[in-house]
Design an enzyme around this catalytic site. Structure first.
Site, PDB file in Angstrom:
ATOM      1  N   CYS A  37       9.434  12.269   8.995  1.00  0.00           N
ATOM      2  CA  CYS A  37       9.368  13.754   9.247  1.00  0.00           C
ATOM      3  C   CYS A  37      10.529  14.149   9.867  1.00  0.00           C
ATOM      4  O   CYS A  37      10.878  15.629   9.925  1.00  0.00           O
ATOM      5  CB  CYS A  37       7.981  13.958  10.079  1.00  0.00           C
ATOM      6  N   GLU A  76       1.712  16.903  15.220  1.00  0.00           N
ATOM      7  CA  GLU A  76       2.846  16.546  15.076  1.00  0.00           C
ATOM      8  C   GLU A  76       3.190  16.791  13.565  1.00  0.00           C
ATOM      9  O   GLU A  76       2.348  16.213  12.631  1.00  0.00           O
ATOM     10  CB  GLU A  76       3.232  14.890  15.307  1.00  0.00           C
ATOM     11  N   ASP A  99       0.681  -1.230   0.092  1.00  0.00           N
ATOM     12  CA  ASP A  99      -0.091   0.190   0.133  1.00  0.00           C
ATOM     13  C   ASP A  99       0.994   1.253  -0.077  1.00  0.00           C
ATOM     14  O   ASP A  99       0.385   2.271  -0.475  1.00  0.00           O
ATOM     15  CB  ASP A  99      -0.759  -0.243   1.194  1.00  0.00           C
ATOM     16  N   LYS A 137      -8.470   8.065  11.681  1.00  0.00           N
ATOM     17  CA  LYS A 137      -8.551   8.403  10.309  1.00  0.00           C
ATOM     18  C   LYS A 137      -7.262   7.996   9.778  1.00  0.00           C
ATOM     19  O   LYS A 137      -6.361   8.889   9.872  1.00  0.00           O
ATOM     20  CB  LYS A 137      -9.314   9.634   9.673  1.00  0.00           C
ATOM     21  N   LEU A 161     -12.784  25.003  20.693  1.00  0.00           N
ATOM     22  CA  LEU A 161     -12.075  25.020  22.077  1.00  0.00           C
ATOM     23  C   LEU A 161     -11.525  23.565  22.638  1.00  0.00           C
ATOM     24  O   LEU A 161     -11.812  23.199  23.639  1.00  0.00           O
ATOM     25  CB  LEU A 161     -12.809  25.683  23.145  1.00  0.00           C
ATOM     26  N   GLU A 165      10.230  21.543   2.970  1.00  0.00           N
ATOM     27  CA  GLU A 165      10.218  20.006   3.333  1.00  0.00           C
ATOM     28  C   GLU A 165      10.135  19.212   2.120  1.00  0.00           C
ATOM     29  O   GLU A 165       8.971  19.534   1.435  1.00  0.00           O
ATOM     30  CB  GLU A 165       9.371  19.623   4.355  1.00  0.00           C
ATOM     31  N   GLY A 178       5.252  21.715  15.392  1.00  0.00           N
ATOM     32  CA  GLY A 178       4.123  21.009  16.300  1.00  0.00           C
ATOM     33  C   GLY A 178       3.612  21.519  17.346  1.00  0.00           C
ATOM     34  O   GLY A 178       4.483  22.605  17.866  1.00  0.00           O
TER      35      GLY A 178
HETATM   36  P1  ADP Z   1       0.140  14.966   3.626  1.00  0.00           P
HETATM   37  O1  ADP Z   1       0.844  14.321   4.897  1.00  0.00           O
HETATM   38  O2  ADP Z   1      -0.488  13.901   2.472  1.00  0.00           O
HETATM   39  O3  ADP Z   1       0.996  16.163   3.158  1.00  0.00           O
HETATM   40  P2  ADP Z   1      -1.842  15.938   5.044  1.00  0.00           P
HETATM   41  O4  ADP Z   1      -1.256  16.676   6.264  1.00  0.00           O
HETATM   42  O5  ADP Z   1      -3.183  16.841   4.495  1.00  0.00           O
HETATM   43  O6  ADP Z   1      -0.951  15.754   3.795  1.00  0.00           O
HETATM   44  O7  ADP Z   1      -2.739  14.551   5.407  1.00  0.00           O
HETATM   45  C1  ADP Z   1      -2.613  14.107   6.799  1.00  0.00           C
HETATM   46  C2  ADP Z   1      -3.806  13.442   7.086  1.00  0.00           C
HETATM   47  O8  ADP Z   1      -4.708  14.703   7.288  1.00  0.00           O
HETATM   48  C3  ADP Z   1      -4.517  12.693   6.103  1.00  0.00           C
HETATM   49  O9  ADP Z   1      -5.103  11.595   6.914  1.00  0.00           O
HETATM   50  C4  ADP Z   1      -5.575  13.453   5.590  1.00  0.00           C
HETATM   51  O10 ADP Z   1      -6.751  12.798   5.002  1.00  0.00           O
HETATM   52  C5  ADP Z   1      -5.898  14.161   6.843  1.00  0.00           C
HETATM   53  N1  ADP Z   1      -6.622  15.603   6.399  1.00  0.00           N
HETATM   54  C6  ADP Z   1      -6.459  16.334   5.438  1.00  0.00           C
HETATM   55  N2  ADP Z   1      -6.949  17.455   5.405  1.00  0.00           N
HETATM   56  C7  ADP Z   1      -7.829  17.382   6.404  1.00  0.00           C
HETATM   57  C8  ADP Z   1      -8.599  18.467   7.207  1.00  0.00           C
HETATM   58  N3  ADP Z   1      -9.261  19.244   6.471  1.00  0.00           N
HETATM   59  N4  ADP Z   1      -9.421  18.080   8.097  1.00  0.00           N
HETATM   60  C9  ADP Z   1      -8.956  16.850   8.842  1.00  0.00           C
HETATM   61  N5  ADP Z   1      -8.037  15.996   8.322  1.00  0.00           N
HETATM   62  C10 ADP Z   1      -7.682  16.353   7.080  1.00  0.00           C
END
Ligand code: ADP
Length: 464
Positions: A262, A228, A70, A153, A222, A357, A430
């Site tokens: 990171c 991170e 994956d 998620k 709030l 980055e 962060g």
């Molecule tokens: P990447 O690490 O791909 O550069 P992101 O920081 O956007 O991008 O993605 C990290 C996680 O945050 C993923 O699980 C993504 O689906 C989720 N994500 C992206 N946009 C949002 C949002 N507006 N609200 C909550 N979660 C988000």
């Protein structure tokens, strides 16, 4: 549903549920209904968590294979270090789950103050794609050890291994509803999770741009956030360092997981007098890197996770001329999202390449003339996640600890961490902490109870 494909050759893997707000709401309700019983018994939590650690170790091969298919990360790592560290996190926080004692505060003879910590209830966790199993374990273990339940998620690019982990946790005896996984996209599933009124706190790992957005959303309701985020970490090599070891560290830090880490210290700063020597060591070290099919146990570097990320790396490196360093062992697969390991020695200091980055297998080398210049270049970034310093001087090692503006300082080592070592991003890297007892502290609320054994007198009754 949405399709998940493999970055190894672009092939279709499977369809995955595309959660929307209603699914997120069902998951939060499931987490909320399990929270009271899960929060009530720390030793029951410890027992289940130890069993989860065992299941992860037993299923190393399956977890590693799914994750490699994956994400494209080399199986030597996904079925090896990743599994060991993920299981280790469940063991470490299992040890905490039944030791969450409170304290008392002296209040004179007639009153007692009890300070207790209690879980928030439901925590929302959002994970990125670069270390899917480890990222999931890093979120789940401290959160559930403290008696919370959660909705997690995973990233849309790499949802599969988290689903397998969920099945393993169920087999280990985790009660239904404690860990709920919603797969889907940031805007459709992540955003309603962050905004859900029954979520007590949000734990996010990902890009600084999305982190800012989530913190702003959390500010409206709030809710507390643990973020991170990104990094642009330096690796500083003084002329008194063991140059071969330092080069080995720079090559590992830059190229592991194709640079998609990171804490990668790919911004390499080298004392001017040893620059040529150091570069020669790096080239020699990188020449034997094996790039290719990540399912081959000999492979060290696989593809970039997605077409979008590959395009991003290409865009950031478009204006600079780099040297491809793994020529002999560079074996990309047709349709795969490969980027060759590259070392760049000349680039404009104010370019996107120098500032942003990159998250790809690209080392940027720059020289410095004095110690002062080294510290100043090292700190010349908006980020502050990590830094690695190579020297045989105790004075410089001590200076590194004091001068570097970042959350982790590695001296004569790099990426050396354990479940117990807290990681905290400084500057724009962060808010809050991962790993260690400090991470768990963030997932408990403090409650102070004052009990009076004598008669309580109203201060209104007191006369001057
Ligand atoms: P990447 O690490 O791909 O550069 P992101 O920081 O956007 O991008 O993605 C990290 C996680 O945050 C993923 O699980 C993504 O689906 C989720 N994500 C992206 N946009 C949002 C949002 N507006 N609200 C909550 N979660 C988000």
């Amino acid at each position: 549903m949405f399709e998940t494909t493999s970055p190894i050759d672009g092939s279709f893997l499977m369809n995955v549920s595309r959660a929307k707000a209603a699914d997120v709401d069902a998951a939060v309700r499931s987490a909320a209904s399990s929270a009271p019983s899960w929060g009530a018994d720390g030793s029951a939590r410890a027992t289940v968590m130890r069993q989860i650690a065992n299941e992860i170790r037993q299923q190393a091969r399956a977890l590693g294979t799914i994750e490699t298919l994956d994400s494209g990360r080399a199986i030597a790592d996904t079925a090896g270090a990743s599994v060991v560290h993920s299981a280790g996190l469940f063991d470490y926080y299992a040890g905490l789950a039944d030791k969450l004692h409170g304290s008392t505060v002296p209040m004179g003879r007639e009153a007692t103050a009890l300070v207790e910590r209690e879980p928030f209830g439901v925590i929302a966790a959002i994970a990125p794609w670069n270390y899917p199993l480890l990222n999931a374990a890093t979120k789940i273990a401290p959160i559930i050890a403290c008696g919370n339940t959660l909705v997690l998620k995973p990233a849309e690019q790499t949802p599969l291994v988290t689903l397998i982990l969920a099945r393993l946790m169920q087999q280990a005896g985790l009660p239904d509803g404690v860990v709920n996984i919603v797969t889907g996209f940031g805007a459709e599933a992540g955003a309603p999770l962050v905004a859900h009124p029954d979520v007590g706190k949000i734990s996010f790992t990902g890009s600084s741009a999305t982190g800012r957005h989530i913190a702003a959303e959390a500010g409206r309701s709030l809710k507390g956030v643990v973020l991170e985020l990104g990094g642009k970490s330096p690796l500083v090599v003084f002329e008194d360092a063991d140059l071969q070891r330092a080069a080995r560290a720079a090559v590992f830090s830059t190229f592991m997981n194709a640079g998609q880490t990171c804490t990668s210290c790919a911004r390499v700063l080298v004392a001017h007098d040893v620059l040529e020597q150091f570069e020669a060591h790096c080239r020699a070290e990188a020449a034997s890197l094996r790039v290719g099919d990540p399912l081959d146990p000999e492979t060290q570097i696989g593809p970039i996770v997605s077409v979008e990320q590959l395009e991003r790396v290409r865009r950031l490196t478009a204006g600079v001329s780099g040297e491809q360093v793994a020529k002999k062992e560079y074996r990309p697969i047709g349709g795969g999202h490969f980027f060759p390991p590259t070392i760049v020695s000349r680039f404009p200091a104010d370019s996107d390449f120098a500032r942003e980055e990159i998250f790809g297998p690209v080392m940027a080398i720059r020289s410095f003339q004095s110690d002062e210049e080294a510290w100043s270049l090292a700190n010349d970034t908006a980020y502050g996640l990590a830094g690695s310093v190579w020297t045989s001087s105790l004075h410089r090692a001590e200076q590194a600890r004091r001068r570097l503006q970042c959350g982790i300082v590695w001296i004569n080592c790099v990426h050396s961490l354990s479940a117990g070592t807290p990681v905290s991003g400084h500057k724009t890297s962060g808010l809050g902490i991962e790993y260690g007892l400090e991470a768990a502290d963030q997932y408990m609320k403090v409650k102070t109870t004052v009990m009076m054994s004598g008669a309580w007198n109203s201060p209104f009754a007191t006369r001057l």
